[in-house]
Design a protein around this motif. Structure first.
Motif, PDB file in Angstrom:
ATOM      1  N   PRO A  91       0.807  -1.232   0.000  1.00 10.50           N
ATOM      2  CA  PRO A  91       0.000   0.000   0.000  1.00 10.50           C
ATOM      3  C   PRO A  91       0.831   1.268   0.000  1.00 10.50           C
ATOM      4  O   PRO A  91       0.310   2.356  -0.258  1.00 10.50           O
ATOM      5  N   ARG A  92       2.141   1.157   0.283  1.00 11.79           N
ATOM      6  CA  ARG A  92       2.968   2.363   0.346  1.00 11.79           C
ATOM      7  C   ARG A  92       3.094   3.038  -1.017  1.00 11.79           C
ATOM      8  O   ARG A  92       3.288   4.259  -1.094  1.00 11.79           O
ATOM      9  N   ALA A 108       1.799   8.115  -3.857  1.00 16.04           N
ATOM     10  CA  ALA A 108       1.063   8.828  -4.902  1.00 16.04           C
ATOM     11  C   ALA A 108       0.116   9.851  -4.304  1.00 16.04           C
ATOM     12  O   ALA A 108       0.008  10.987  -4.810  1.00 16.04           O
ATOM     13  N   ARG A 109      -0.541   9.495  -3.212  1.00 12.93           N
ATOM     14  CA  ARG A 109      -1.468  10.431  -2.570  1.00 12.93           C
ATOM     15  C   ARG A 109      -0.743  11.635  -1.983  1.00 12.93           C
ATOM     16  O   ARG A 109      -1.262  12.763  -2.027  1.00 12.93           O
ATOM     17  N   THR A 110       0.448  11.412  -1.426  1.00 13.88           N
ATOM     18  CA  THR A 110       1.215  12.548  -0.861  1.00 13.88           C
ATOM     19  C   THR A 110       1.679  13.508  -1.951  1.00 13.88           C
ATOM     20  O   THR A 110       1.973  14.677  -1.661  1.00 13.88           O
ATOM     21  N   LEU A 111       1.738  13.042  -3.178  1.00 13.07           N
ATOM     22  CA  LEU A 111       2.115  13.904  -4.306  1.00 13.07           C
ATOM     23  C   LEU A 111       0.909  14.605  -4.924  1.00 13.07           C
ATOM     24  O   LEU A 111       1.019  15.224  -5.978  1.00 13.07           O
ATOM     25  N   GLY A 112      -0.246  14.462  -4.262  1.00 12.71           N
ATOM     26  CA  GLY A 112      -1.433  15.165  -4.717  1.00 12.71           C
ATOM     27  C   GLY A 112      -2.259  14.435  -5.743  1.00 12.71           C
ATOM     28  O   GLY A 112      -3.157  15.020  -6.364  1.00 12.71           O
ATOM     29  N   VAL A 113      -2.005  13.138  -5.937  1.00 13.51           N
ATOM     30  CA  VAL A 113      -2.761  12.348  -6.908  1.00 13.51           C
ATOM     31  C   VAL A 113      -4.060  11.883  -6.261  1.00 13.51           C
ATOM     32  O   VAL A 113      -4.060  11.396  -5.125  1.00 13.51           O
ATOM     33  N   SER A 114      -5.156  12.007  -6.965  1.00 13.88           N
ATOM     34  CA  SER A 114      -6.440  11.560  -6.430  1.00 13.88           C
ATOM     35  C   SER A 114      -6.496  10.044  -6.376  1.00 13.88           C
ATOM     36  O   SER A 114      -5.674   9.346  -6.975  1.00 13.88           O
ATOM     37  N   ARG A 115      -7.495   9.534  -5.649  1.00 11.66           N
ATOM     38  CA  ARG A 115      -7.637   8.079  -5.539  1.00 11.66           C
ATOM     39  C   ARG A 115      -7.865   7.433  -6.903  1.00 11.66           C
ATOM     40  O   ARG A 115      -7.301   6.397  -7.214  1.00 11.66           O
ATOM     41  N   ASN A 116      -8.723   8.058  -7.699  1.00 10.36           N
ATOM     42  CA  ASN A 116      -9.003   7.489  -9.015  1.00 10.36           C
ATOM     43  C   ASN A 116      -7.758   7.504  -9.900  1.00 10.36           C
ATOM     44  O   ASN A 116      -7.467   6.536 -10.611  1.00 10.36           O
ATOM     45  N   ALA A 117      -7.028   8.612  -9.854  1.00  9.39           N
ATOM     46  CA  ALA A 117      -5.810   8.697 -10.660  1.00  9.39           C
ATOM     47  C   ALA A 117      -4.766   7.700 -10.164  1.00  9.39           C
ATOM     48  O   ALA A 117      -4.056   7.088 -10.976  1.00  9.39           O
ATOM     49  N   ALA A 118      -4.666   7.517  -8.850  1.00  6.59           N
ATOM     50  CA  ALA A 118      -3.713   6.541  -8.313  1.00  6.59           C
ATOM     51  C   ALA A 118      -4.077   5.127  -8.746  1.00  6.59           C
ATOM     52  O   ALA A 118      -3.196   4.292  -9.003  1.00  6.59           O
ATOM     53  N   PHE A 119      -5.377   4.866  -8.830  1.00  6.63           N
ATOM     54  CA  PHE A 119      -5.810   3.541  -9.281  1.00  6.63           C
ATOM     55  C   PHE A 119      -5.350   3.288 -10.711  1.00  6.63           C
ATOM     56  O   PHE A 119      -4.812   2.222 -11.025  1.00  6.63           O
ATOM     57  N   TRP A 120      -5.552   4.263 -11.584  1.00  7.56           N
ATOM     58  CA  TRP A 120      -5.224   4.068 -12.997  1.00  7.56           C
ATOM     59  C   TRP A 120      -3.725   4.161 -13.268  1.00  7.56           C
ATOM     60  O   TRP A 120      -3.197   3.420 -14.100  1.00  7.56           O
TER      61      TRP A 120
END
Length: 565
Positions: free
Chosen positions: A449-450, A455-467
């Motif tokens: 999960p890290r 990715a989230r700490t870099l400002g990426v949304s959940r949906n964008a992190a998924f893709w």
């Protein structure tokens, strides 16, 4: 929307099964107004019980459902216990995995051509060993005891159980368990059986139950290898269902309920057998025997699975040989001439069946993959344990196909839905989705999960992190799951046959339809095409993720160089 994914998946898999079973039970007791059955009656059961050979058919189905998983499980367990390391173990594992992709019908045809009186095996040992100048007068294929049918099912289920076991073993750390056992003086094979197997078996119980259900009610391999007079119960049901006299559907419904009962009896006997074996083996597990039987178990474990794998490979090699064979008299081991005429003559006939097969497989597998991804992503985002009700995913695998699919056809006809391609795709989805889930779930949950947290700490949304993060990291497991789904769909005979009412031609339905003919060349061509399609999917799954990753890396490097320049 993701929160609805588990409920949607469970509904998609259970409602058709429930509707199918309901519409089987009602006609089984004479109630089907569309065919004039206005009252409840036992007439269908009286007519069914008057059928000659019914008891033998049911007994054969029951025996097949118990012998097949028992032998396949023994072969897998002893191999895992004896083949914990070594070149042979690695070679067999690499060999077994592609065999999972081979459809039942293709393997059934290959085995039939291998063990038939005039088959490849007899040719290889005649006349120098057997002295036979003519094929022996022996009923080997389609034997009345169903031994060839059971052999074919065992060869096909061994790869499935092995891969399910290997996936489950990742949770158990078997090496550490065996090391502890060896430190106490146990031989490796016995140490594995006493420390790993008791923890492994509960994890593969559901796949085993699916094997039991399939073996009791198999149709395509039973048409190829099973006895004819009488046939297995599932084959008889299919014949009655397809009878031009529609009144036969009442009796076919009663037979389908009987088939469901045979499967439940097989599952109950197996369940009772589990408890009996547990009680009988408890003294052996705790008795302290450390060496007795080690050498014998190791030899049986390695030879059993290796022999089964080589038999399957020889069966497929026989298909290749027959598809190119010219004149080939018995007992010549090889044909006198090789020719491409069979392929030239029959390839034009493959067009529509190939298009339908590919279209149905791609549509069903794509839908299944999207639904499985939605379920697993919902599980991840809500940080919850796997939903307990997800065991219902296996409902279509645990209920005999011939039972609920027959009822599903009746339900569709009652609702005014005629046979069509969409109905066939929906039928394939019922069986593809559980296998895609089995193939993908563990890899999805084990992803570190890290990566997503970064990715989230870099400002990426959940949906964008998924893709952009999760899917690329899961490219290999996702491709494998997709290939498994394609293989399962390509091998489906009964859903295509019943839900398409014979109007939707696929490679599998056409290949099985040739079983009653004696043209080995024609059958070999169709069976090889059927076997090649899923193998293409697995080959792409093994190579595409790495190639796409390399291509992406090269593109990124070029962009960076251009920026620096």
């Amino acid at each position: 929307m993701l929160r609805l994914a588990p409920v949607l998946v469970i509904a998609l898999l259970t409602l058709p099964v429930v509707a199918g079973l309901t519409m089987i039970v009602l006609p089984a007791f004479g109630y089907l107004p569309a065919l004039g059955g206005e009252t409840v009656s036992l007439a269908p059961w009286r007519e069914l019980l008057d059928q000659p050979g019914l008891g033998r058919s049911a007994a054969l189905s029951l025996a097949s459902g118990l012998v097949t998983p028992a032998v396949a499980l023994a072969a897998v367990v002893l191999f895992l216990a004896a083949g914990q390391s070594g070149r042979l173990a690695r070679s067999v594992r690499r060999l077994v995995s592609p065999l999972l992709a081979v459809p039942h019908a293709a393997l059934g045809f290959g085995l039939a051509f291998l063990i038939a009186p005039s088959g490849l095996a007899m040719r290889l040992v005649s006349p120098w060993l057997t002295g036979a100048e003519q094929p022996p007068d022996a009923l080997i294929v389609n034997d009345p005891l169903g031994l060839s049918l059971m052999a074919g099912l065992i060869l096909k289920e061994i790869p499935f159980l092995l891969l399910m076991s290997l996936a489950a073993l990742e949770r158990l750390q078997p090496e550490k368990r065996v090391e502890i056992a060896r430190s106490l003086g146990y031989a490796p094979t016995l140490g594995w059986l006493k420390t790993v197997l008791p923890a492994l078996y509960p994890l593969i119980r559901l796949p085993l139950y699916a094997v039991i259900a399939y073996a009791t009610a198999n149709v395509d391999m039973a048409l190829i290898l099973g006895p004819a007079l009488p046939p297995t119960l599932a084959v008889s049901i299919l014949e009655w269902f397809n009878d031009p006299d529609l009144s036969q559907r009442f009796m076919a419904s009663a037979a389908a309920v009987l088939q469901l009962g045979v499967t439940l009896v097989a599952l109950a006997i197996w369940w009772l057998g589990e408890r009996l074996v547990t009680r009988l083996l408890r003294p052996w597990l705790t008795g302290g025997g450390r060496r007795r039987g080690e050498a014998t178990l190791r030899v049986i474990g390695r030879a059993g699975l290796a022999g089964a794998s080589l038999t399957a490979v020889a069966a497929l090699a026989g298909l290749v040989l027959f598809s190119f064979a010219g004149f080939w008299r018995f007992p010549d081991a090889l044909p006198q001439t090789l020719t491409l005429d069979h392929w030239r003559r029959f390839t034009p006939m493959l067009g529509e069946a190939l298009v339908n097969t590919a279209g149905i497989a791609l549509a069903a597998t794509l839908l299944a993959t999207l639904l499985v991804l939605a379920v697993l992503e919902n599980e991840h985002r809500r940080n919850i344990k796997p939903w307990r009700a997800l065991w219902l995913l296996y409902a279509p695998l645990l209920v005999p196909q011939i039972a609920f699919l027959f009822g599903l056809v009746v339900a569709a006809e009652s609702a005014g839905i005629g046979p069509n391609l969409g109905l066939v795709i929906a039928g394939h989805l019922l069986f593809v989705l559980p296998y895609v889930y089995l193939s993908l779930a563990e890899a999805y949950r084990r992803l570190d999960p890290r990566w997503l947290e970064i990715a989230r700490t870099l400002g990426v949304s959940r949906n964008a992190a998924f893709w952009r993060v999760r899917l690329p990291l899961l490219a290999a497991p996702l491709a494998t799951a997709f290939a498994v789904g394609l293989a399962i769909s390509i091998g489906q005979y009964l859903p295509t046959r019943l839900l398409g009412a014979g109007r939707v031609e696929t490679v599998t339905t056409e290949a099985v339809a040739l079983a009653s003919g004696g043209n080995r060349r024609l059958i070999s061509v169709w069976a090889l095409v059927q076997a090649a399609l899923p193998l293409v999917g697995f080959t792409l799954a093994a190579t595409l993720p790495g190639r796409l990753g390399a291509a992406k890396h090269t593109t990124q490097t070029v962009k960076e160089d251009a920026t620096l320049g």
